[in-house]
Design an enzyme around this catalytic site. Structure first.
Site, PDB file in Angstrom:
ATOM      1  N   HIS A 136       0.833  -1.210   0.000  1.00  0.00           N
ATOM      2  CA  HIS A 136       0.000   0.000   0.000  1.00  0.00           C
ATOM      3  C   HIS A 136       0.869   1.263   0.000  1.00  0.00           C
ATOM      4  CE1 HIS A 136      -2.960   3.031   1.112  1.00  0.00           C
ATOM      5  NE2 HIS A 136      -2.117   3.395   2.064  1.00  0.00           N
ATOM      6  N   HIS A 141       1.325   5.196  -2.505  1.00  0.00           N
ATOM      7  CA  HIS A 141       1.664   6.588  -2.193  1.00  0.00           C
ATOM      8  C   HIS A 141       2.867   7.149  -2.939  1.00  0.00           C
ATOM      9  CE1 HIS A 141      -1.080   7.415   1.182  1.00  0.00           C
ATOM     10  NE2 HIS A 141      -0.904   6.169   1.567  1.00  0.00           N
ATOM     11  N   GLU A 184      -5.875   9.331   0.066  1.00  0.00           N
ATOM     12  CA  GLU A 184      -6.202   7.903   0.129  1.00  0.00           C
ATOM     13  C   GLU A 184      -7.251   7.473  -0.911  1.00  0.00           C
ATOM     14  OE1 GLU A 184      -4.749   5.508   1.865  1.00  0.00           O
ATOM     15  OE2 GLU A 184      -3.502   6.700   3.212  1.00  0.00           O
ATOM     16  N   SER A 203      -3.979   0.678  -4.494  1.00  0.00           N
ATOM     17  CA  SER A 203      -3.400  -0.555  -3.954  1.00  0.00           C
ATOM     18  C   SER A 203      -4.456  -1.635  -3.720  1.00  0.00           C
ATOM     19  CB  SER A 203      -2.634  -0.259  -2.660  1.00  0.00           C
ATOM     20  OG  SER A 203      -3.486   0.319  -1.693  1.00  0.00           O
TER      21      SER A 203
HETATM   22  N1  HBI Z   1       1.331   6.815   9.989  1.00  0.00           N
HETATM   23  N2  HBI Z   1       2.861   5.512   8.882  1.00  0.00           N
HETATM   24  C1  HBI Z   1       1.731   6.220   8.868  1.00  0.00           C
HETATM   25  N3  HBI Z   1       1.008   6.317   7.715  1.00  0.00           N
HETATM   26  C2  HBI Z   1      -0.159   7.020   7.665  1.00  0.00           C
HETATM   27  O1  HBI Z   1      -0.798   7.110   6.603  1.00  0.00           O
HETATM   28  C3  HBI Z   1      -0.609   7.660   8.830  1.00  0.00           C
HETATM   29  C4  HBI Z   1       0.178   7.536   9.995  1.00  0.00           C
HETATM   30  N4  HBI Z   1      -0.221   8.128  11.126  1.00  0.00           N
HETATM   31  C5  HBI Z   1      -1.409   8.923  11.189  1.00  0.00           C
HETATM   32  C6  HBI Z   1      -2.185   8.967   9.934  1.00  0.00           C
HETATM   33  N5  HBI Z   1      -1.775   8.375   8.859  1.00  0.00           N
HETATM   34  C7  HBI Z   1      -3.530   9.659   9.942  1.00  0.00           C
HETATM   35  O2  HBI Z   1      -3.692  10.392  11.100  1.00  0.00           O
HETATM   36  C8  HBI Z   1      -3.857  10.550   8.749  1.00  0.00           C
HETATM   37  O3  HBI Z   1      -5.192  10.972   8.916  1.00  0.00           O
HETATM   38  C9  HBI Z   1      -3.036  11.750   8.606  1.00  0.00           C
HETATM   39 FE    FE Z   2      -2.186   5.267   2.986  1.00  0.00          FE
END
Ligand code: HBI
Ligand code: FE
Length: 297
Positions: A136, A141, A184, A203
């Site tokens: 994913h 991304h 997303e 994904s």
């Molecule tokens: N951490 N590794 C990772 N990937 C994410 O997409 C992610 C996260 N922590 C918080 C988060 N997303 C969400 O709070 C989003 O809404 C920003």
């Molecule tokens: Fe994501």
């Protein structure tokens, strides 16, 4: 402590009381430790999505995959991808164990670092996994981080997150809806028609088809305040998608200060994931077929 230290962090109880834990969550990818099964999971997923996405993903995504040199043969090495990213947009991938605390995540984005989960799903999880894994994060991304406008949007989103965390929990919820409905699960208009740019769709085999072809979901034109008031689905296909006209439109939406927007919608009702409201910019009204009424996040 260096300039990579997030401003607000988790606390941990020690014999000196509660002390902040300064962590970026960064680990090593340890590429040599991937098993043949893990490389083969990557190959299966990559081939399946690459074929499906040829006439479904936006052209910027397809170009990004090719310039990055991602192939089915092997799980990519982050260090190799980083050479291309550095040249194109000066982003950098860092390996992490999985979901990070919100502020740590925002802080990475604000510094043009994208956290990528180092591990890949098991062979019995090809079609669905609840948490983000390497497939994913990397296929979903990373290719669009090669696009300069999208790359700037992601950094500004992170900067907005750092600011929102000083405003309050409601602002953070509203901002996370923006991430959800753009990064997303976003759709974009292209010359050839509606295309996918959201990583959660890119994904997923099932949602790559459903998001474009199904009559069930609503498709709305991009509307920042509407998005910030709209709940979403985390364990079913989305009931609503928001369509941007261009990455420039997306970038420009993050330029204004969000504080007056947070204040303006603070006491306004939020919308269920599947509802259509008066005044919505409706591209296609969903039939709602197959929806369950409970379960909005
Ligand atoms: N951490 N590794 C990772 N990937 C994410 O997409 C992610 C996260 N922590 C918080 C988060 N997303 C969400 O709070 C989003 O809404 C920003
Ligand atoms: Fe994501």
């Amino acid at each position: 402590m260096n300039d990579n230290t997030p401003r607000r962090v988790e606390h941990q109880q020690t014999d000196k009381g509660y002390v902040p834990v300064y962590t970026t969550g960064i680990v090593e990818q340890q590429w040599d430790n991937y098993t043949a099964t893990e490389h083969s999971t990557w190959a299966t997923l990559f081939k399946r999505q690459w074929e499906l996405l040829q006439d479904r993903a936006c052209p910027e995504f397809l170009e990004g995959v090719q310039t990055l040199g991602m192939t089915p043969d092997k799980i990519p090495r982050f260090a190799d991808l980083n050479k291309q990213l550095r040249e194109a947009t000066d982003w950098k991938l860092v390996a992490v164990e999985g979901l990070l605390p919100e502020l740590v995540f925002f802080d990475h984005l604000a510094k043009r670092r994208f956290p990528v989960t180092w591990w890949i799903r098991r062979p019995d999880q090809l079609d669905y996994i609840a948490e983000p894994d390497l497939f994913h994060d990397l296929l979903g991304h990373v290719p669009l981080l090669m696009n300069p406008v999208f790359a700037d949007y992601m950094q500004h989103y992170g900067l907005g997150g750092v600011k929102a965390s000083g405003v309050g929990d409601q602002a953070l919820i509203q901002l996370s809806r923006l991430y959800w409905y753009t990064v997303e699960f976003g759709l974009i208009r292209s010359k050839a028609g509606l295309r996918i740019y959201g990583s959660g769709i890119l994904s997923s085999k099932g949602e790559s088809i459903y998001s474009l072809d199904s009559a069930a979901p609503n498709r709305f034109g991009f509307d920042l305040e509407r998005i910030m008031r709209t709940r979403y689905r985390i364990d079913t296909f989305q009931k609503s998608y928001f369509v941007i006209d261009s990455f420039e439109q997306l970038f420009e939406s993050t330029v204004p200060d969000f504080r007056p927007i947070y204040a303006g919608i603070k006491d306004q009702p939020e919308f269920p994931a599947g509802d259509v409201q008066d005044g919505d910019n409706v591209i296609q009204r969903g039939s709602g077929e197959g929806w369950t009424s409970e379960g909005d996040f």
